[in-house]
Design an enzyme around this catalytic site. Structure first.
Site, PDB file in Angstrom:
ATOM      1  N   TYR A 154     -16.720   3.734 -19.135  1.00 39.36           N
ATOM      2  CA  TYR A 154     -16.828   2.308 -18.784  1.00 39.36           C
ATOM      3  C   TYR A 154     -16.511   1.415 -19.984  1.00 39.36           C
ATOM      4  CZ  TYR A 154     -18.636   3.266 -14.154  1.00 39.36           C
ATOM      5  OH  TYR A 154     -18.759   3.677 -12.848  1.00 39.36           O
TER       6      TYR A 154
ATOM      7  N   TYR B  84     -23.514   2.309  -5.007  1.00 37.57           N
ATOM      8  CA  TYR B  84     -22.928   3.107  -6.079  1.00 37.57           C
ATOM      9  C   TYR B  84     -23.556   4.493  -6.016  1.00 37.57           C
ATOM     10  CZ  TYR B  84     -21.633   5.129 -10.499  1.00 37.57           C
ATOM     11  OH  TYR B  84     -21.143   5.988 -11.441  1.00 37.57           O
TER      12      TYR B  84
ATOM     13  N   ASP C  72     -30.225   9.013  -1.742  1.00 41.51           N
ATOM     14  CA  ASP C  72     -29.769   9.165  -3.118  1.00 41.51           C
ATOM     15  C   ASP C  72     -30.852   8.654  -4.072  1.00 41.51           C
ATOM     16  OD1 ASP C  72     -28.594   9.062  -5.599  1.00 41.51           O
ATOM     17  OD2 ASP C  72     -26.780   8.025  -4.948  1.00 41.51           O
TER      18      ASP C  72
ATOM     19  N   LYS D  74     -30.325  12.288 -13.288  1.00 43.77           N
ATOM     20  CA  LYS D  74     -30.876  11.383 -14.307  1.00 43.77           C
ATOM     21  C   LYS D  74     -32.198  11.881 -14.891  1.00 43.77           C
ATOM     22  CE  LYS D  74     -28.300   7.210 -13.267  1.00 43.77           C
ATOM     23  NZ  LYS D  74     -27.435   7.319 -14.441  1.00 43.77           N
TER      24      LYS D  74
END
Length: 427
Positions: free
Chosen positions: A17, A144, A236, A265
């Site tokens: 990014y 996302y 999610d 994560k």
């Protein structure tokens, strides 16, 4: 002038990014401990975003490190096709005990995006194995779910996905539910329900979209309706899992159970990459057959890596300790108290908070956008104050490690007000 490490980095590395032509030189980090990261010049930074939302218990956590070291000296890797090992079995057993009681099986992968890819393949092949064709996917606008092609497809269309637009598969995007639009959403879903393989959603808070919040009651009603239409529910929890919302999982806020869940994560406490996709017995049974072609043909070289499993087990032990649960409650309450102060500031709008997640928008002439130029100015200002915050454009947020102290949080809050006042004067 860039230092030696920055010169070497710029010569060989391509950062995520990041527009490498215009980006500032990356800050070389040489050490981490607790809530702090230290650069090569000795400056320390409070990691207020948990290093992209992954670090639950702080950096260089000794408990996790010891468990990984012990595992490293026992078994570091084994192919998971045809073989198994104690850390993977134990992790699956421990995690399933914490999840909704319909979750029965665990499939291991490498990261959040691949956990989502697995979930999508499970959903589509679930129908295919039963002789049905369900190829449409239902998802939220501004979603996302990752950067691989399947995950991109079910993420909101944007400048990020534009170069690949014609290569992404068909997805039906809907608004997040609320008391005013719920019936309208049901009517729309009814029209194509027979063709929908699954509904994939980020429960309660959409992280990358700008920490957008919707309500548990409304989502539960939408989930119930989709289940009645035999649409598989894919939850999610890559971001929301492991305490971020104030409860162990976003699922604990909901009255309906998902069919499939995705995790990454915080799964290993930020120690190393790992993805998990869990599913119900109903999903799993659709793949049980004497027909070998009904197998879920998906795998990764490091599936259920013993080191990552050991890290996840150690992180979960810490998460369930009373001290950690009390810390989550304390952080959540401090955020709630600070929210009242933020809401009064002239430069702030749309303050929202859920558990250890706090977000707000900085008022600018450019409106709310990931590409709002204010973001870089905010980022650099906080870096100069020894705080790592990574605004999503003009959306500012805090997602701190659970080991952060009240005093460290107060230090961040004080600097937030100072920076807001600075930007108010710059108007």
């Amino acid at each position: 002038m860039p230092n030696e490490l920055q010169k070497r980095d710029r010569a060989v590395n391509w950062h995520p990014y990041t527009q490498m032509k215009t980006a500032d030189d990356a800050i070389p980090i040489v050490k981490g401990k607790g809530v702090y990261l230290y650069d090569n010049e000795g400056k320390k930074y409070i990691d207020a975003v948990s290093s992209w939302w992954v670090t639950l218990h702080g950096h260089a956590n000794e408990h996790i490190a010891e468990r990984v070291y012990s595992q490293l000296n026992t078994l570091e890797q084994v192919i998971f096709a045809g073989f198994t090992h104690e850390p993977a079995i134990q992790l699956s057993e421990n995690l399933l005990k914490l999840l909704p009681d319909n979750q029965e099986k665990i499939f291991y992968s490498d990261n959040g995006s691949t956990a989502v890819e697995v979930a999508l393949k499970m959903s589509i092949q679930h129908a295919y194995n039963q002789g049905k064709s369900k190829t449409k996917i239902l998802a939220f606008k501004d979603a996302y779910h990752g950067d691989t092609f399947g995950a991109m497809s079910v993420s909101g269309r944007s400048i990020w996905t534009q170069p690949f637009g014609e290569m992404l598969f068909e997805v039906i995007f809907i608004d997040t539910p609320n008391s005013e639009n719920l019936e309208e959403l049901k009517i729309r879903i009814e029209d194509f329900a027979d063709d929908v393989a699954c509904f994939i959603y980020e429960p309660l808070i959409q992280g990358a979209a700008g920490m957008l919040v919707h309500h548990a009651e409304d989502l539960s009603k939408l989930m119930k309706f989709c289940r009645e239409k035999e649409i598989i529910l894919v939850q999610d929890e890559v971001f929301t899992g492991f305490g971020r919302t104030g409860k162990l999982f976003a699922a604990n806020h909901l009255s309906e159970q998902p069919d499939i869940m995705c995790f990454s994560k915080g799964l290993t406490g930020g120690t190393m990459p790992m993805g998990i996709t869990t599913c119900s017995e109903v999903i799993f049974n659709a793949f049980l057959s004497d027909d070998k072609y009904k197998t879920l043909f998906h795998g990764h070289s490091f599936t259920a890596n013993p080191l990552a499993c050991a890290a996840a087990l150690a992180s979960m032990e810490l998460l369930l300790q009373q001290d950690t649960q009390l810390a989550i409650e304390r952080i959540s309450q401090q955020h709630a108290d600070f929210t009242k102060i933020l809401q009064q500031h002239k430069k702030v709008e749309n303050v929202r908070q859920m558990g250890t997640i706090l977000a707000w928008e900085l008022k600018t002439d450019q409106g709310t956008s990931y590409f709002n130029e204010t973001g870089k100015k905010i980022y650099n200002e906080f870096l100069s104050r020894g705080i790592i915050m990574r605004p999503l454009g003009n959306v500012m947020y805090l997602v701190p490690p659970y080991c952060i102290t009240s005093e460290e949080l107060d230090f961040i809050y004080e600097n937030i007000i100072d920076v807001l006042n600075l930007f108010l004067k710059m108007k």
